[in-house]
Write a protein that holds these residues in place. Structure first.
Motif, PDB file in Angstrom:
ATOM      1  N   GLY A   7       0.849  -1.189   0.000  1.00 57.36           N
ATOM      2  CA  GLY A   7       0.000   0.000   0.000  1.00 57.36           C
ATOM      3  C   GLY A   7       0.878   1.231   0.000  1.00 57.36           C
ATOM      4  O   GLY A   7       1.970   1.228   0.581  1.00 57.36           O
ATOM      5  N   THR A   8       0.421   2.284  -0.668  1.00 55.54           N
ATOM      6  CA  THR A   8       1.228   3.504  -0.792  1.00 55.54           C
ATOM      7  C   THR A   8       0.432   4.756  -0.420  1.00 55.54           C
ATOM      8  O   THR A   8       0.839   5.869  -0.707  1.00 55.54           O
ATOM      9  N   ARG A  33      -4.972   3.887  -3.714  1.00 56.95           N
ATOM     10  CA  ARG A  33      -3.915   3.625  -2.737  1.00 56.95           C
ATOM     11  C   ARG A  33      -4.481   3.121  -1.415  1.00 56.95           C
ATOM     12  O   ARG A  33      -5.246   3.821  -0.749  1.00 56.95           O
ATOM     13  N   LEU A  34      -4.091   1.897  -1.039  1.00 61.91           N
ATOM     14  CA  LEU A  34      -4.397   1.377   0.284  1.00 61.91           C
ATOM     15  C   LEU A  34      -3.378   1.918   1.288  1.00 61.91           C
ATOM     16  O   LEU A  34      -2.396   2.570   0.921  1.00 61.91           O
ATOM     17  N   THR A  36      -0.337   2.369   3.882  1.00 64.75           N
ATOM     18  CA  THR A  36       1.064   2.082   3.579  1.00 64.75           C
ATOM     19  C   THR A  36       1.592   0.836   4.286  1.00 64.75           C
ATOM     20  O   THR A  36       1.462   0.683   5.498  1.00 64.75           O
ATOM     21  N   ASP A  54      -5.804  -2.498   5.777  1.00 68.87           N
ATOM     22  CA  ASP A  54      -5.983  -3.215   4.511  1.00 68.87           C
ATOM     23  C   ASP A  54      -5.093  -4.453   4.412  1.00 68.87           C
ATOM     24  O   ASP A  54      -4.973  -5.040   3.329  1.00 68.87           O
ATOM     25  N   GLN A  58      -4.419  -6.829   1.103  1.00 69.39           N
ATOM     26  CA  GLN A  58      -3.111  -6.740   0.457  1.00 69.39           C
ATOM     27  C   GLN A  58      -2.449  -8.110   0.324  1.00 69.39           C
ATOM     28  O   GLN A  58      -1.898  -8.454  -0.735  1.00 69.39           O
ATOM     29  N   THR A 222       6.191   6.991  -1.189  1.00 69.92           N
ATOM     30  CA  THR A 222       5.058   6.290  -0.597  1.00 69.92           C
ATOM     31  C   THR A 222       4.356   7.188   0.411  1.00 69.92           C
ATOM     32  O   THR A 222       4.761   8.312   0.640  1.00 69.92           O
ATOM     33  N   TYR A 246       3.354   2.775  -6.355  1.00 71.09           N
ATOM     34  CA  TYR A 246       1.926   2.497  -6.473  1.00 71.09           C
ATOM     35  C   TYR A 246       1.659   1.105  -5.907  1.00 71.09           C
ATOM     36  O   TYR A 246       2.560   0.259  -5.825  1.00 71.09           O
ATOM     37  N   ASP A 247       0.436   0.867  -5.509  1.00 70.79           N
ATOM     38  CA  ASP A 247       0.072  -0.408  -4.884  1.00 70.79           C
ATOM     39  C   ASP A 247       0.331  -1.573  -5.836  1.00 70.79           C
ATOM     40  O   ASP A 247      -0.094  -1.545  -7.002  1.00 70.79           O
TER      41      ASP A 247
END
Length: 259
Positions: A7-8, A33-34, A36, A54, A58, A222, A246-247
């Motif tokens: 995630g970012t 974006r989820l 980080t 998340d 993920q 990120t 990016y994710d």
């Protein structure tokens, strides 16, 4: 080593609930974006840094079926809230999950997930083995990890260096002593929240300035807010060795793997 950006996004993720800005309306998958987090795979170690809200999504998306340990940068919920979902790895691997963090962070986890540490445990709860990180390098299996002290406004946060890879999130200050630990990294993933000044995160310009000074072969940004701008727009503004993360992005030490 293969690094996967799980995630970012910032603490709210992108898109943000109720927001109608061009980033939140974007159809570019790189603008979704989820929270980080990052997964690191070496020859013999599967490691996650932070388990945000998340985490389950993920790990399913990346089909990560084995997890050897979890590192925590700090105790904020967007970095810890998914810890309960390590249960799947407890069951699959038939062992407790080693969890590493500063003592303050481990204390917070014990409060937030009190049921996992109760004297009389409910069946099926997460099985967690706590390990305190101090300022010294430590090892998980055959992998040496160097903690890097940064500040997130006034909150101490840990970054980590593993071999030639360094990871810094949720920071707006790094001392010269800790900056030395980053020097020589071939790949750095680095916090850059938005373009405008912020109380507790590096801005885009601040991140670029620090990364230009450090000169890794590759750097990726990120913990990105919807206020940063569109992925495609910001990427064009960056020096050649810096890219927006990016994710789902996978990074080898010298080669990015297409998603």
């Amino acid at each position: 080593m293969v690094i996967t950006l799980l995630g970012t996004g910032t603490s709210q993720g992108v898109p943000v609930i109720g927001c109608d800005c061009e980033v939140c309306r974007s159809v570019d998958f790189r603008d979704k974006r989820l929270r980080t987090s990052v997964h690191i795979q070496t020859d013999d170690l599967s490691l996650v840094i932070d388990t945000g809200p998340d985490f389950r999504q993920q790990m399913l998306r990346e089909r990560i079926n084995t997890l050897d340990a979890v590192l925590f940068t700090h105790e904020h919920k967007d970095h810890t809230a998914g810890l309960d979902d390590i249960r799947a790895y407890n069951f699959r691997q038939n062992r407790d999950m080693p969890v590493y963090g500063q003592q303050r962070v481990l204390d917070s986890l014990q409060r937030d997930f009190a049921y996992a540490f109760a004297e009389f445990k409910y069946p099926g709860i997460p099985q967690i083995q706590l390990h305190t990180i101090d300022e010294h390098p430590f090892s998980i299996q055959n992998t040496t990890i160097i903690p890097i002290d940064v500040l997130h406004y006034k909150l101490p946060v840990l970054g980590f260096r593993i071999g030639d890879f360094s990871y810094i999130t949720d920071a707006n200050y790094i001392s010269e002593t800790e900056m030395e630990k980053l020097k020589g990294s071939r790949v750095i993933v680095f916090d850059a929240l938005q373009q405008e000044p912020h109380l507790s995160h590096f801005t885009l310009n601040e991140a670029v300035e620090i990364l230009t000074r450090l000169q890794p072969e590759e750097a990726y940004l990120t913990h990105i807010s919807h206020r940063m701008g569109l992925h495609s727009t910001i990427n064009k503004m960056l020096p050649p060795f810096i890219r927006m993360g990016y994710d789902g992005m996978k990074i080898r030490m010298n080669k990015k793997i297409p998603v």
